[in-house]
Enzyme design. Structure first.
Site, PDB file in Angstrom:
ATOM      1  N   ARG A 198       0.844  -1.202   0.000  1.00  0.00           N
ATOM      2  CA  ARG A 198       0.000   0.000   0.000  1.00  0.00           C
ATOM      3  C   ARG A 198       0.878   1.250   0.000  1.00  0.00           C
ATOM      4  O   ARG A 198       1.025   1.911  -1.019  1.00  0.00           O
ATOM      5  CB  ARG A 198      -0.946  -0.022   1.221  1.00  0.00           C
ATOM      6  N   ASP A 199       1.514   1.551   1.106  1.00  0.00           N
ATOM      7  CA  ASP A 199       2.298   2.794   1.193  1.00  0.00           C
ATOM      8  C   ASP A 199       3.411   2.787   0.151  1.00  0.00           C
ATOM      9  O   ASP A 199       3.741   3.826  -0.438  1.00  0.00           O
ATOM     10  CB  ASP A 199       2.905   2.911   2.603  1.00  0.00           C
TER      11      ASP A 199
ATOM     12  N   ASN B  14       9.312   4.259   3.434  1.00  0.00           N
ATOM     13  CA  ASN B  14       9.214   3.794   4.818  1.00  0.00           C
ATOM     14  C   ASN B  14      10.545   3.162   5.226  1.00  0.00           C
ATOM     15  O   ASN B  14      11.354   2.785   4.383  1.00  0.00           O
ATOM     16  CB  ASN B  14       8.157   2.685   4.941  1.00  0.00           C
TER      17      ASN B  14
ATOM     18  N   HIS C 199       9.023   6.871   8.328  1.00  0.00           N
ATOM     19  CA  HIS C 199       9.670   7.025   7.023  1.00  0.00           C
ATOM     20  C   HIS C 199      11.112   7.460   7.258  1.00  0.00           C
ATOM     21  O   HIS C 199      11.431   8.048   8.290  1.00  0.00           O
ATOM     22  CB  HIS C 199       8.909   8.052   6.176  1.00  0.00           C
TER      23      HIS C 199
ATOM     24  N   HIS D 130       4.824   4.058  12.786  1.00  0.00           N
ATOM     25  CA  HIS D 130       5.007   4.008  11.331  1.00  0.00           C
ATOM     26  C   HIS D 130       6.001   5.108  10.961  1.00  0.00           C
ATOM     27  O   HIS D 130       5.689   6.288  11.110  1.00  0.00           O
ATOM     28  CB  HIS D 130       3.623   4.252  10.706  1.00  0.00           C
TER      29      HIS D 130
ATOM     30  N   CYS E 170       4.244   9.320   0.330  1.00  0.00           N
ATOM     31  CA  CYS E 170       2.846   9.697   0.173  1.00  0.00           C
ATOM     32  C   CYS E 170       2.723  10.705  -0.960  1.00  0.00           C
ATOM     33  O   CYS E 170       3.396  11.724  -0.965  1.00  0.00           O
ATOM     34  CB  CYS E 170       2.321  10.308   1.472  1.00  0.00           C
TER      35      CYS E 170
END
Ligand code: COA
Ligand code: ZN
Length: 323
Positions: free
Chosen positions: A13-14, A247, A207, A205, A238
Site C-alpha cells: 500500500r504505502d 518507509n 519514514h 510508522h 505519500c
C-alpha cells in the site's frame, strides 16, 4: 522465550501507491505472497481510495479476493472515508486502517476534510465495524510534523489516541508520514502513550527521509512499542505529502529486532527474495541497508567473514542464523 515484535509490511500500500510504475492486482498479489512466504503475518494489502486520486491502488477488491489463496495472514486495507469503509467491507477484508490527521493542512490535502471531520467519520466507522465484524486500526498521519502546517502538538496526538482507544479501535498507530520526527520526540510521545494505555494496542510508522527511520524505530521499541509498520525494500512515500520518502525497510527493521533479541517470525532469506521481487516489479525499490550485508552472509560466502567479526551479533541472533 523471546518477546514478539509484530512487523506489519505496508509496502503493497504505502510502497506501491507512489510508484511511477503501476502494478496490476496480480503483480501486487505476487508481492504480498512473497512477503507472506517470508513469515510476515501482518500485511497492508492496498487501499480503498479514489482511483482518480491514487491510480496505483485501483483494483484493491481484486487484491483482497486473491488473498484467499494466502491463508492465515492478518491482512488490512487503508481507507480514507465512509465510502472506503463500505468498499473494503464488501471486498471481504477483515481489518481496515482508517487515517486521522495531526494537522488541518494534511487532512485537507489528503481527503478534503477538516481534522475534526475525519475524527467524526472514524467514530462512525468504528461503530459500523463493530456491528459488521471488522477490525479498525487507526493511523494518525503527520503525528509529529506536517509539511503544510509544521510541528504537531503532541498533547493533541495523545488526546486523540486516548479517545479512539476508548472508542474501541483495535490499535492506534502514530505515523511520521514525512519522516521528520527525531528519536527524542518519538521516545517522549510513545512513553506517554505506553504509560497511559499499555503497549498492546499501540504502533508506529516511520519514514526514512532524514536517515532517522531506524533510530526512531529503536526509540519506540525502547518505550515499549511492539508493533511497527515497515515496507519491503523501503518502497514508499505519500503522493500528497511533499518530501515524504520511503518507509523504513522491512529488512532493516527485522534485522534490528532480531539483533535486539525479539522474535519476528521472519525468515530473512525469504525476505530478501521478497525484496528482490519488489525491486524487479517497481524498478525503483531503494532497498534496505541491511540487504547488502545479509545476502552474502546468508549465502555463507567467505568474503564476509571478516566483516562479520566486526558486526558483533547478539547470542540470539547467532543461534538463529548459525554460520
Ligand atoms: N474510494 C473510491 N472512490 C471514492 C472514495 C473511496 N474511498 N471516496 C470517494 N470516492 C469517489 C466518489 O464516489 C466520487 O466519485 P465520482 O467523481 O465518480 O462521483 C469521487 O471519488 C469524489 O468524491 P468526493 O466525496 O467529492 O471526494 P473528494 O473529491 O473530496 O476526494 C477522496 C476525497 C478521499 C475520495 C480522495 O481524495 C482520495 O481517495 N484520497 C486518498 C488519499 C490517499 O490515499 N492518500 C494516501 C494514503 S494516506
Ligand atoms: Zn507512510
Amino acid at each position: 522465550m523471546a518477546e514478539t515484535v509484530i512487523v506489519n509490511d505496508v509496502g503493497p500500500r504505502d510502497g506501491l501507491q507512489n510508484q511511477s510504475r503501476i502494478l496490476a492486482p496480480e503483480q501486487r498479489l505476487q508481492l504480498i505472497g512473497a512477503i507472506r512466504a517470508a513469515g510476515l503475518d501482518h500485511i497492508e494489502v492496498g487501499s480503498f481510495v479514489s482511483p482518480k486520486a491514487v491510480p496505483a491502488m485501483a483494483g484493491a477488491d481484486s487484491v483482497v479476493a486473491g488473498l484467499q489463496h494466502l491463508a492465515g495472514g492478518h491482512y488490512s486495507a487503508l481507507i480514507p472515508n465512509l465510502r472506503g469503509y463500505e468498499l473494503a467491507r464488501d471486498s471481504g477484508v477483515k481489518a481496515v486502517v482508517m487515517v486521522l490527521y495531526g494537522s488541518q493542512g494534511m487532512a485537507r490535502r489528503n481527503v478534503n476534510m477538516s481534522r475534526e471531520e475525519a475524527d467524526t467519520v472514524a467514530g462512525t466507522i468504528i461503530e459500523r465495524a463493530r456491528e459488521e465484524g471488522l477490525e479498525v486500526i487507526i493511523t494518525m498521519a503527520v503525528a509529529f510534523e506536517c509539511p503544510f502546517d509544521g510541528p504537531v502538538d503532541s498533547g493533541l496526538v495523545a488526546d486523540v489516541a486516548g479517545r479512539f482507544l476508548a472508542l474501541g479501535a483495535e490499535r492506534f498507530v502514530l505515523a511520521d508520514t514525512i519522516g521528520a520526527a527525531n528519536p527524542q520526540q518519538v521516545r517522549d510521545l510513545t512513553r506517554t502513550l505506553v504509560d497511559r494505555h499499555g503497549s498492546d494496542r499501540l504502533g508506529c510508522h516511520f519514514h526514512d527521509t532524514r536517515a532517522l527511520g531506524l533510530a526512531n524505530v529503536y526509540a519506540a521499541v525502547e518505550s515499549g512499542i511492539r508493533y511497527l509498520d515497515a515496507s519491503i525494500a523501503s518502497l514508499g512515500g505519500c503522493p500528497f505529502a511533499p518530501g515524504a520518502s520511503g518507509n523504513v525497510a522491512t529488512e532493516d527493521v527485522v534485522m534490528l529486532m532480531e539483533q535486539l533479541g525479539f522474535a519476528t517470525g521472519v525468515d530473512l532469506e525469504q525476505l530478501l527474495v521478497a525484496s528482490d521481487l519488489a525491486e524487479t516489479l517497481t524498478g525503483t525499490a531503494p532497498g534496505g541497508r541491511a540487504k547488502a550485508w545479509l545476502r552474502p552472509w546468508l549465502a555463507g560466502q567467505e568474503a564476509v567473514d571478516d566483516t562479520r567479526q566486526h558486526l558483533v551479533a547478539t547470542d540470539a541472533y547467532i543461534q538463529r542464523f548459525p554460520a
